[in-house]
Scaffold this motif. Structure first.
Motif: not given
Ligand code: SF4
Ligand code: SF4
Length: 479
Positions: A242, A267, A278, A308
Protein backbone atom coordinates in the motif's frame (compact mmCIF):
# COMPACT_ATOMS: atom_id res chain seq x y z
CA UNK A 1 -6.20 18.23 8.14
CA UNK A 2 -6.83 14.57 8.94
CA UNK A 3 -4.16 12.90 11.05
CA UNK A 4 -1.99 10.18 9.54
CA UNK A 5 -3.26 6.81 10.72
CA UNK A 6 -0.68 4.90 12.78
CA UNK A 7 0.28 1.56 11.22
CA UNK A 8 -0.34 -0.87 14.09
CA UNK A 9 1.98 -3.76 14.81
CA UNK A 10 0.31 -7.07 15.56
CA UNK A 11 1.65 -10.01 17.51
CA UNK A 12 -1.28 -12.27 16.64
CA UNK A 13 -2.60 -13.62 13.36
CA UNK A 14 -5.84 -12.26 11.99
CA UNK A 15 -7.71 -15.53 11.87
CA UNK A 16 -7.29 -16.53 15.51
CA UNK A 17 -9.15 -14.57 18.17
CA UNK A 18 -7.73 -13.97 21.62
CA UNK A 19 -9.88 -16.78 23.01
CA UNK A 20 -8.44 -19.15 20.40
CA UNK A 21 -11.57 -19.37 18.27
CA UNK A 22 -11.45 -18.75 14.56
CA UNK A 23 -13.46 -16.12 12.70
CA UNK A 24 -14.51 -17.79 9.43
CA UNK A 25 -13.77 -15.44 6.53
CA UNK A 26 -16.12 -14.48 3.72
CA UNK A 27 -13.87 -12.65 1.23
CA UNK A 28 -15.76 -10.50 -1.26
CA UNK A 29 -15.50 -10.96 -5.04
CA UNK A 30 -13.08 -8.96 -7.13
CA UNK A 31 -13.02 -8.00 -10.80
CA UNK A 32 -10.13 -6.57 -12.69
CA UNK A 33 -6.99 -7.29 -14.67
CA UNK A 34 -5.23 -9.37 -12.00
CA UNK A 35 -8.36 -11.37 -11.20
CA UNK A 36 -8.73 -12.19 -14.92
CA UNK A 37 -5.06 -13.05 -15.33
CA UNK A 38 -5.12 -15.29 -12.28
CA UNK A 39 -8.26 -17.05 -13.52
CA UNK A 40 -6.59 -17.81 -16.85
CA UNK A 41 -3.38 -18.96 -15.20
CA UNK A 42 -5.35 -21.14 -12.74
CA UNK A 43 -7.34 -22.69 -15.56
CA UNK A 44 -4.15 -23.58 -17.41
CA UNK A 45 -2.52 -24.98 -14.27
CA UNK A 46 -5.56 -27.09 -13.36
CA UNK A 47 -5.79 -28.38 -16.94
CA UNK A 48 -2.06 -29.19 -16.84
CA UNK A 49 -2.33 -31.02 -13.51
CA UNK A 50 -5.42 -32.99 -14.45
CA UNK A 51 -4.24 -33.89 -17.94
CA UNK A 52 -0.78 -35.25 -17.11
CA UNK A 53 -1.99 -38.82 -16.34
CA UNK A 54 -3.84 -38.84 -19.72
CA UNK A 55 -1.00 -37.61 -21.93
CA UNK A 56 1.25 -40.44 -23.10
CA UNK A 57 4.90 -40.03 -24.04
CA UNK A 58 6.82 -43.13 -25.17
CA UNK A 59 3.84 -45.25 -24.16
CA UNK A 60 3.68 -44.00 -20.56
CA UNK A 61 1.83 -41.12 -18.87
CA UNK A 62 3.80 -37.86 -19.00
CA UNK A 63 4.34 -38.10 -15.24
CA UNK A 64 4.08 -41.63 -13.86
CA UNK A 65 5.79 -42.40 -10.55
CA UNK A 66 5.47 -46.17 -10.78
CA UNK A 67 6.17 -47.03 -7.16
CA UNK A 68 5.36 -50.75 -7.55
CA UNK A 69 8.07 -51.27 -10.21
CA UNK A 70 10.28 -48.49 -8.82
CA UNK A 71 10.38 -46.67 -12.17
CA UNK A 72 9.75 -42.95 -12.64
CA UNK A 73 8.58 -41.73 -16.04
CA UNK A 74 9.05 -37.97 -16.37
CA UNK A 75 8.14 -36.44 -19.73
CA UNK A 76 9.65 -39.27 -21.76
CA UNK A 77 12.63 -39.95 -19.49
CA UNK A 78 12.50 -43.20 -17.55
CA UNK A 79 14.41 -43.35 -14.29
CA UNK A 80 14.97 -46.70 -12.58
CA UNK A 81 15.58 -47.21 -8.88
CA UNK A 82 19.34 -46.88 -9.55
CA UNK A 83 18.77 -43.37 -10.93
CA UNK A 84 16.83 -42.05 -7.95
CA UNK A 85 19.87 -40.06 -6.82
CA UNK A 86 18.87 -37.67 -9.61
CA UNK A 87 15.85 -36.67 -7.52
CA UNK A 88 18.34 -34.86 -5.31
CA UNK A 89 18.88 -32.40 -8.18
CA UNK A 90 15.17 -32.10 -8.79
CA UNK A 91 14.42 -31.29 -5.15
CA UNK A 92 17.35 -28.91 -4.67
CA UNK A 93 16.53 -27.34 -8.06
CA UNK A 94 12.98 -26.63 -6.92
CA UNK A 95 14.40 -25.21 -3.66
CA UNK A 96 16.91 -22.89 -5.37
CA UNK A 97 14.28 -21.79 -7.90
CA UNK A 98 11.94 -20.82 -5.08
CA UNK A 99 14.76 -18.97 -3.29
CA UNK A 100 15.63 -17.06 -6.45
CA UNK A 101 12.05 -16.27 -7.45
CA UNK A 102 11.10 -15.25 -3.91
CA UNK A 103 14.10 -12.91 -3.54
CA UNK A 104 13.06 -11.20 -6.78
CA UNK A 105 9.28 -11.49 -6.87
CA UNK A 106 8.18 -12.16 -3.27
CA UNK A 107 5.20 -14.50 -2.84
CA UNK A 108 4.44 -14.79 -6.52
CA UNK A 109 4.30 -18.59 -6.17
CA UNK A 110 1.70 -18.42 -3.37
CA UNK A 111 -0.65 -16.11 -5.22
CA UNK A 112 -0.38 -17.54 -8.70
CA UNK A 113 0.80 -21.14 -8.79
CA UNK A 114 0.50 -22.87 -5.40
CA UNK A 115 -1.98 -25.78 -5.83
CA UNK A 116 -3.61 -24.83 -2.54
CA UNK A 117 -4.40 -21.29 -3.73
CA UNK A 118 -5.31 -22.41 -7.24
CA UNK A 119 -7.81 -25.06 -6.14
CA UNK A 120 -9.18 -23.03 -3.22
CA UNK A 121 -9.77 -19.79 -5.12
CA UNK A 122 -10.71 -21.19 -8.50
CA UNK A 123 -12.57 -24.40 -7.69
CA UNK A 124 -13.88 -24.61 -4.12
CA UNK A 125 -14.68 -20.92 -3.66
CA UNK A 126 -16.34 -20.89 -7.08
CA UNK A 127 -18.65 -23.70 -5.97
CA UNK A 128 -19.34 -21.86 -2.72
CA UNK A 129 -20.07 -18.63 -4.58
CA UNK A 130 -22.43 -20.50 -6.93
CA UNK A 131 -24.45 -22.10 -4.12
CA UNK A 132 -24.26 -19.61 -1.24
CA UNK A 133 -24.02 -16.32 -3.14
CA UNK A 134 -21.68 -13.36 -2.68
CA UNK A 135 -19.85 -12.47 0.52
CA UNK A 136 -22.80 -10.65 2.07
CA UNK A 137 -25.16 -13.54 1.32
CA UNK A 138 -22.66 -16.10 2.58
CA UNK A 139 -22.21 -14.26 5.86
CA UNK A 140 -25.98 -13.88 6.25
CA UNK A 141 -26.53 -17.57 5.49
CA UNK A 142 -23.91 -18.53 8.01
CA UNK A 143 -25.60 -16.48 10.75
CA UNK A 144 -29.12 -17.57 9.76
CA UNK A 145 -31.05 -20.19 11.76
CA UNK A 146 -31.22 -23.70 10.38
CA UNK A 147 -33.95 -23.82 7.76
CA UNK A 148 -34.70 -26.44 5.09
CA UNK A 149 -33.18 -24.12 2.49
CA UNK A 150 -29.98 -23.63 4.50
CA UNK A 151 -29.68 -27.38 5.13
CA UNK A 152 -30.19 -28.07 1.42
CA UNK A 153 -27.48 -25.59 0.46
CA UNK A 154 -25.07 -26.94 3.05
CA UNK A 155 -25.64 -30.56 1.97
CA UNK A 156 -25.26 -29.67 -1.71
CA UNK A 157 -22.10 -27.63 -1.16
CA UNK A 158 -20.36 -30.21 1.00
CA UNK A 159 -21.41 -33.06 -1.29
CA UNK A 160 -19.80 -31.19 -4.20
CA UNK A 161 -16.71 -30.47 -2.10
CA UNK A 162 -16.36 -34.18 -1.33
CA UNK A 163 -16.95 -35.10 -4.97
CA UNK A 164 -14.32 -32.66 -6.22
CA UNK A 165 -11.88 -33.82 -3.53
CA UNK A 166 -12.44 -37.42 -4.63
CA UNK A 167 -11.83 -36.55 -8.29
CA UNK A 168 -8.59 -34.69 -7.47
CA UNK A 169 -7.47 -37.57 -5.25
CA UNK A 170 -8.13 -40.23 -7.89
CA UNK A 171 -6.21 -38.25 -10.52
CA UNK A 172 -3.38 -37.66 -8.05
CA UNK A 173 -3.37 -41.40 -7.31
CA UNK A 174 -3.15 -42.06 -11.07
CA UNK A 175 0.28 -40.37 -10.98
CA UNK A 176 1.45 -43.42 -9.01
CA UNK A 177 -0.53 -46.35 -10.43
CA UNK A 178 -1.75 -45.08 -13.86
CA UNK A 179 -5.32 -44.31 -14.92
CA UNK A 180 -6.28 -47.82 -16.15
CA UNK A 181 -5.17 -49.25 -12.81
CA UNK A 182 -7.17 -46.61 -10.88
CA UNK A 183 -10.20 -47.38 -13.02
CA UNK A 184 -9.79 -51.12 -12.39
CA UNK A 185 -9.51 -50.51 -8.64
CA UNK A 186 -12.61 -48.31 -8.66
CA UNK A 187 -14.64 -51.15 -10.17
CA UNK A 188 -13.32 -53.78 -7.75
CA UNK A 189 -14.31 -54.32 -4.13
CA UNK A 190 -12.32 -52.18 -1.63
CA UNK A 191 -11.16 -55.35 0.15
CA UNK A 192 -9.18 -56.35 -2.98
CA UNK A 193 -6.91 -53.31 -2.62
CA UNK A 194 -7.55 -52.05 0.86
CA UNK A 195 -4.33 -49.98 1.15
CA UNK A 196 -5.18 -48.01 -2.01
CA UNK A 197 -8.75 -47.63 -0.79
CA UNK A 198 -7.49 -46.32 2.58
CA UNK A 199 -5.12 -43.87 0.86
CA UNK A 200 -7.83 -42.49 -1.41
CA UNK A 201 -10.31 -42.19 1.46
CA UNK A 202 -7.90 -40.43 3.82
CA UNK A 203 -6.58 -38.14 1.09
CA UNK A 204 -10.09 -37.22 -0.07
CA UNK A 205 -11.13 -36.40 3.49
CA UNK A 206 -7.91 -34.43 3.98
CA UNK A 207 -8.63 -32.31 0.90
CA UNK A 208 -12.24 -31.85 1.94
CA UNK A 209 -11.17 -30.73 5.43
CA UNK A 210 -8.56 -28.37 4.02
CA UNK A 211 -10.60 -26.76 1.28
CA UNK A 212 -13.93 -26.94 3.05
CA UNK A 213 -12.86 -25.52 6.39
CA UNK A 214 -9.13 -25.14 7.12
CA UNK A 215 -8.39 -22.92 4.08
CA UNK A 216 -6.14 -19.92 4.80
CA UNK A 217 -4.97 -21.54 8.05
CA UNK A 218 -2.77 -23.81 5.95
CA UNK A 219 -0.86 -20.78 4.61
CA UNK A 220 -0.76 -18.96 7.94
CA UNK A 221 -0.11 -21.80 10.37
CA UNK A 222 1.30 -24.81 8.50
CA UNK A 223 3.07 -23.91 5.28
CA UNK A 224 6.88 -23.89 5.82
CA UNK A 225 7.44 -21.81 2.69
CA UNK A 226 5.24 -19.10 4.18
CA UNK A 227 7.53 -19.10 7.21
CA UNK A 228 10.88 -18.96 5.42
CA UNK A 229 9.88 -16.37 2.84
CA UNK A 230 10.41 -13.60 5.37
CA UNK A 231 14.14 -14.39 5.41
CA UNK A 232 14.30 -14.72 1.62
CA UNK A 233 12.94 -11.31 0.73
CA UNK A 234 14.37 -7.91 1.48
CA UNK A 235 13.35 -4.31 0.85
CA UNK A 236 14.11 -4.66 -2.87
CA UNK A 237 11.87 -7.71 -3.45
CA UNK A 238 8.58 -7.28 -5.26
CA UNK A 239 5.64 -7.36 -2.85
CA UNK A 240 2.03 -6.28 -2.88
CA UNK A 241 1.90 -3.13 -0.80
CA UNK A 242 0.00 0.00 0.00
CA UNK A 243 1.41 3.36 -0.99
CA UNK A 244 1.07 5.08 2.37
CA UNK A 245 2.78 8.25 1.07
CA UNK A 246 -0.03 8.66 -1.40
CA UNK A 247 -2.86 7.14 0.59
CA UNK A 248 -2.38 8.73 4.02
CA UNK A 249 -3.93 10.43 5.79
CA UNK A 250 -6.88 8.35 4.75
CA UNK A 251 -10.27 9.98 4.87
CA UNK A 252 -13.69 10.02 3.26
CA UNK A 253 -14.11 11.52 -0.21
CA UNK A 254 -13.93 15.27 0.03
CA UNK A 255 -12.37 15.34 3.51
CA UNK A 256 -9.97 18.26 3.75
CA UNK A 257 -6.32 17.24 3.46
CA UNK A 258 -7.16 13.56 3.01
CA UNK A 259 -4.87 11.30 0.97
CA UNK A 260 -5.96 9.02 -1.81
CA UNK A 261 -7.29 6.27 0.46
CA UNK A 262 -10.99 6.84 1.10
CA UNK A 263 -11.00 4.29 3.92
CA UNK A 264 -13.68 2.21 2.20
CA UNK A 265 -12.14 -1.02 3.55
CA UNK A 266 -12.80 -2.73 0.25
CA UNK A 267 -9.21 -4.07 0.27
CA UNK A 268 -9.88 -5.67 3.65
CA UNK A 269 -13.21 -7.21 2.63
CA UNK A 270 -11.69 -9.02 -0.36
CA UNK A 271 -8.64 -10.33 1.47
CA UNK A 272 -8.79 -14.15 1.77
CA UNK A 273 -6.56 -14.05 4.86
CA UNK A 274 -8.44 -11.23 6.55
CA UNK A 275 -5.62 -8.69 6.78
CA UNK A 276 -5.48 -4.99 6.13
CA UNK A 277 -2.66 -4.43 3.64
CA UNK A 278 -2.48 -0.80 4.77
CA UNK A 279 -0.78 -2.03 7.94
CA UNK A 280 2.28 -2.94 5.87
CA UNK A 281 3.72 -6.21 4.62
CA UNK A 282 2.37 -9.05 6.75
CA UNK A 283 3.14 -12.71 7.10
CA UNK A 284 -0.46 -13.66 6.23
CA UNK A 285 -0.39 -11.99 2.80
CA UNK A 286 -0.38 -14.72 0.15
CA UNK A 287 0.05 -12.27 -2.71
CA UNK A 288 -3.33 -13.05 -4.25
CA UNK A 289 -3.68 -9.54 -5.81
CA UNK A 290 -7.35 -9.28 -4.73
CA UNK A 291 -6.69 -6.03 -2.86
CA UNK A 292 -5.00 -4.50 -5.92
CA UNK A 293 -8.06 -5.08 -8.09
CA UNK A 294 -10.41 -3.96 -5.32
CA UNK A 295 -8.57 -0.70 -4.76
CA UNK A 296 -8.03 -0.07 -8.48
CA UNK A 297 -11.78 -0.40 -8.91
CA UNK A 298 -12.37 2.23 -6.20
CA UNK A 299 -9.76 4.57 -7.66
CA UNK A 300 -11.22 4.21 -11.15
CA UNK A 301 -14.71 5.09 -9.91
CA UNK A 302 -13.26 8.16 -8.18
CA UNK A 303 -11.31 9.12 -11.34
CA UNK A 304 -8.04 8.80 -9.46
CA UNK A 305 -4.92 7.03 -10.73
CA UNK A 306 -4.83 3.30 -10.07
CA UNK A 307 -2.00 1.68 -8.12
CA UNK A 308 -2.59 2.89 -4.57
CA UNK A 309 -2.15 -0.81 -3.77
CA UNK A 310 0.22 -2.39 -6.28
CA UNK A 311 3.17 -4.65 -6.96
CA UNK A 312 6.33 -2.78 -5.97
CA UNK A 313 9.28 -3.09 -3.62
CA UNK A 314 9.25 -1.75 -0.08
CA UNK A 315 12.03 0.62 -1.14
CA UNK A 316 9.93 1.94 -4.01
CA UNK A 317 6.98 2.51 -1.67
CA UNK A 318 9.35 4.51 0.55
CA UNK A 319 10.62 6.56 -2.42
CA UNK A 320 13.96 4.78 -2.64
CA UNK A 321 15.60 2.95 -5.55
CA UNK A 322 14.87 -0.73 -6.17
CA UNK A 323 17.88 -2.84 -7.13
CA UNK A 324 17.20 -6.12 -8.88
CA UNK A 325 20.87 -7.10 -8.89
CA UNK A 326 22.03 -7.50 -5.32
CA UNK A 327 24.10 -10.06 -3.38
CA UNK A 328 21.24 -12.40 -2.51
CA UNK A 329 19.72 -12.50 -6.02
CA UNK A 330 23.20 -13.03 -7.48
CA UNK A 331 23.95 -15.80 -4.98
CA UNK A 332 20.61 -17.57 -5.52
CA UNK A 333 20.99 -17.09 -9.28
CA UNK A 334 24.49 -18.61 -9.31
CA UNK A 335 23.32 -21.54 -7.14
CA UNK A 336 20.38 -22.05 -9.49
CA UNK A 337 22.66 -21.97 -12.53
CA UNK A 338 25.12 -24.43 -11.00
CA UNK A 339 22.27 -26.73 -9.92
CA UNK A 340 20.65 -26.61 -13.38
CA UNK A 341 24.00 -27.33 -15.08
CA UNK A 342 24.80 -30.27 -12.83
CA UNK A 343 21.25 -31.62 -13.21
CA UNK A 344 21.53 -31.39 -17.02
CA UNK A 345 24.84 -33.23 -16.94
CA UNK A 346 23.44 -35.85 -14.53
CA UNK A 347 20.39 -36.44 -16.73
CA UNK A 348 22.64 -36.89 -19.74
CA UNK A 349 24.45 -39.69 -17.90
CA UNK A 350 21.27 -41.73 -17.42
CA UNK A 351 21.88 -45.02 -19.24
CA UNK A 352 19.24 -47.03 -21.08
CA UNK A 353 20.38 -50.14 -19.20
CA UNK A 354 22.31 -51.15 -16.15
CA UNK A 355 23.94 -54.33 -14.94
CA UNK A 356 25.59 -55.81 -11.91
CA UNK A 357 27.86 -58.81 -11.28
CA UNK A 358 27.46 -60.56 -7.94
CA UNK A 359 29.58 -63.46 -6.72
CA UNK A 360 27.54 -66.48 -5.65
CA UNK A 361 27.34 -66.55 -1.88
CA UNK A 362 29.20 -69.28 -0.05
CA UNK A 363 32.62 -70.26 -1.37
CA UNK A 364 34.32 -67.35 -3.23
CA UNK A 365 35.87 -69.95 -5.55
CA UNK A 366 35.99 -73.70 -6.09
CA UNK A 367 38.99 -75.88 -6.90
CA UNK A 368 37.59 -78.86 -8.69
CA UNK A 369 38.62 -81.37 -11.36
CA UNK A 370 41.79 -79.51 -12.20
CA UNK A 371 40.15 -76.09 -12.48
CA UNK A 372 39.80 -72.98 -10.35
CA UNK A 373 36.19 -71.91 -10.76
CA UNK A 374 34.40 -68.60 -9.97
CA UNK A 375 30.62 -68.37 -10.19
CA UNK A 376 28.62 -65.15 -10.54
CA UNK A 377 25.11 -63.89 -11.14
CA UNK A 378 24.81 -61.21 -13.81
CA UNK A 379 21.75 -58.97 -13.50
CA UNK A 380 20.86 -56.91 -16.59
CA UNK A 381 18.21 -54.18 -16.22
CA UNK A 382 16.54 -52.77 -19.32
CA UNK A 383 15.35 -49.21 -18.60
CA UNK A 384 13.87 -48.71 -22.04
CA UNK A 385 10.19 -49.06 -22.79
CA UNK A 386 10.97 -51.53 -25.62
CA UNK A 387 12.60 -54.99 -25.48
CA UNK A 388 16.39 -54.96 -25.82
CA UNK A 389 19.03 -57.60 -26.64
CA UNK A 390 22.37 -57.51 -24.89
CA UNK A 391 25.65 -59.34 -25.46
CA UNK A 392 27.72 -60.08 -22.37
CA UNK A 393 31.49 -60.39 -22.92
CA UNK A 394 34.43 -61.16 -20.68
CA UNK A 395 37.49 -59.04 -21.57
CA UNK A 396 41.02 -58.50 -20.32
CA UNK A 397 41.13 -62.10 -19.12
CA UNK A 398 43.78 -64.83 -19.61
CA UNK A 399 43.32 -66.74 -22.87
CA UNK A 400 42.68 -70.01 -21.02
CA UNK A 401 39.76 -68.60 -18.98
CA UNK A 402 36.71 -70.55 -20.04
CA UNK A 403 33.22 -69.02 -19.89
CA UNK A 404 30.02 -70.96 -19.29
CA UNK A 405 26.66 -69.18 -19.40
CA UNK A 406 25.75 -65.91 -21.09
CA UNK A 407 27.56 -66.96 -24.27
CA UNK A 408 24.51 -66.03 -26.40
CA UNK A 409 22.78 -62.60 -26.48
CA UNK A 410 20.08 -62.18 -23.86
CA UNK A 411 16.73 -60.53 -24.46
CA UNK A 412 15.39 -58.33 -21.66
CA UNK A 413 11.73 -57.22 -21.66
CA UNK A 414 10.76 -53.52 -21.55
CA UNK A 415 11.55 -52.07 -18.13
CA UNK A 416 12.41 -55.61 -17.04
CA UNK A 417 15.47 -57.44 -15.85
CA UNK A 418 17.06 -60.85 -16.15
CA UNK A 419 19.45 -62.61 -13.80
CA UNK A 420 21.66 -65.37 -15.27
CA UNK A 421 24.65 -67.34 -13.96
CA UNK A 422 28.12 -66.76 -15.34
CA UNK A 423 30.77 -69.41 -14.58
CA UNK A 424 34.46 -68.81 -15.31
CA UNK A 425 37.17 -71.37 -14.84
CA UNK A 426 40.90 -71.56 -15.39
CA UNK A 427 43.11 -74.68 -15.33
CA UNK A 428 44.62 -74.71 -11.88
CA UNK A 429 48.10 -75.41 -13.28
CA UNK A 430 47.98 -72.02 -15.01
CA UNK A 431 46.48 -70.16 -12.08
CA UNK A 432 49.07 -67.86 -10.52
CA UNK A 433 46.89 -65.76 -8.21
CA UNK A 434 43.84 -63.40 -8.22
CA UNK A 435 43.44 -61.11 -11.22
CA UNK A 436 41.04 -58.44 -12.45
CA UNK A 437 39.02 -58.97 -15.62
CA UNK A 438 36.29 -56.96 -17.30
CA UNK A 439 32.63 -57.86 -17.82
CA UNK A 440 31.08 -55.78 -20.56
CA UNK A 441 27.51 -55.60 -21.85
CA UNK A 442 26.67 -54.17 -25.27
CA UNK A 443 23.30 -53.68 -26.82
CA UNK A 444 22.82 -55.71 -29.98
CA UNK A 445 23.02 -52.57 -32.14
CA UNK A 446 26.44 -51.79 -30.67
CA UNK A 447 25.38 -48.26 -29.67
CA UNK A 448 25.68 -48.67 -25.97
CA UNK A 449 28.01 -50.49 -23.62
CA UNK A 450 28.84 -50.65 -19.94
CA UNK A 451 31.80 -52.25 -18.18
CA UNK A 452 32.52 -53.54 -14.69
CA UNK A 453 35.83 -54.72 -13.24
CA UNK A 454 35.53 -58.03 -11.41
CA UNK A 455 38.13 -60.03 -9.51
CA UNK A 456 38.85 -63.70 -10.25
CA UNK A 457 39.70 -65.43 -6.98
CA UNK A 458 41.43 -68.68 -6.15
CA UNK A 459 43.75 -70.21 -3.58
CA UNK A 460 46.98 -68.38 -2.88
CA UNK A 461 49.77 -69.42 -5.25
CA UNK A 462 51.82 -70.62 -2.26
CA UNK A 463 49.08 -73.05 -1.24
CA UNK A 464 48.87 -74.35 -4.80
CA UNK A 465 52.63 -74.88 -4.93
CA UNK A 466 52.61 -76.72 -1.60
CA UNK A 467 49.80 -78.89 -2.80
CA UNK A 468 51.64 -79.70 -6.02
CA UNK A 469 54.83 -80.54 -4.11
CA UNK A 470 52.88 -82.74 -1.75
CA UNK A 471 51.44 -84.58 -4.74
CA UNK A 472 54.84 -85.06 -6.31
CA UNK A 473 56.26 -86.39 -3.00
CA UNK A 474 53.32 -88.69 -2.73
CA UNK A 475 53.89 -89.94 -6.29
CA UNK A 476 57.59 -90.68 -5.59
CA UNK A 477 56.80 -92.88 -2.59
CA UNK A 478 56.73 -96.64 -3.38
CA UNK A 479 53.30 -98.19 -2.98
S1 SF4 B 1 -3.24 -8.42 1.46
FE1 SF4 B 1 -3.96 -8.37 -0.66
S2 SF4 B 1 -2.55 -9.70 -1.77
FE2 SF4 B 1 -2.27 -10.10 0.39
S3 SF4 B 1 -3.61 -11.85 0.78
FE3 SF4 B 1 -4.79 -9.99 1.27
S4 SF4 B 1 -5.86 -9.50 -0.60
FE4 SF4 B 1 -4.28 -10.96 -1.15
S1 SF4 C 1 -9.50 -0.22 -1.19
FE1 SF4 C 1 -8.07 1.46 -1.53
S2 SF4 C 1 -9.22 3.21 -0.96
FE2 SF4 C 1 -10.34 1.53 -0.09
S3 SF4 C 1 -9.50 1.31 1.96
FE3 SF4 C 1 -8.30 -0.01 0.67
S4 SF4 C 1 -6.55 1.24 0.11
FE4 SF4 C 1 -8.12 2.64 0.85
Amino acid sequence: MAAIQPLPNRDTVTTIREDGSRPFLFPADTHGRFTRARQISALLLIAFYLSLPWIKINGYPAVFLDVALRRFHLFGITLAAQDLWLLFFLITGVGFSLFFVTALLGRIWCGWACPHTVFLDHVYRRIERWIDGDAVQRRALDAAPRTPQKIFKRVLKHALFILVSAVITHLFFAYFVSLPEVWAMMRAAPAEHWSAFAFVTVYTLGLYFNFGWFREQLCIVLCPYGRIQSVLIDDHSLVIGYDAKRGEPRGKVGAAGAGACVDCNRCVHVCPTGIDIRQGLQMECVGCTACIDACDDVMTRLHRPRGLIRYDSKNAFAGRVTRWLRPRTLLYGVLLFIGASVATWALSTVRPANFGVTRITGAPYLVDAGFVRNQFFVRVVNKRTAPARFVVRVNRAPADLRQTGLTAPVEVPPLGEIVQPLVLQQPRVNYTGPFIFEVRIEDAAGKFHLERDVEFLGPEARLLREEEEEKREHAKKPN
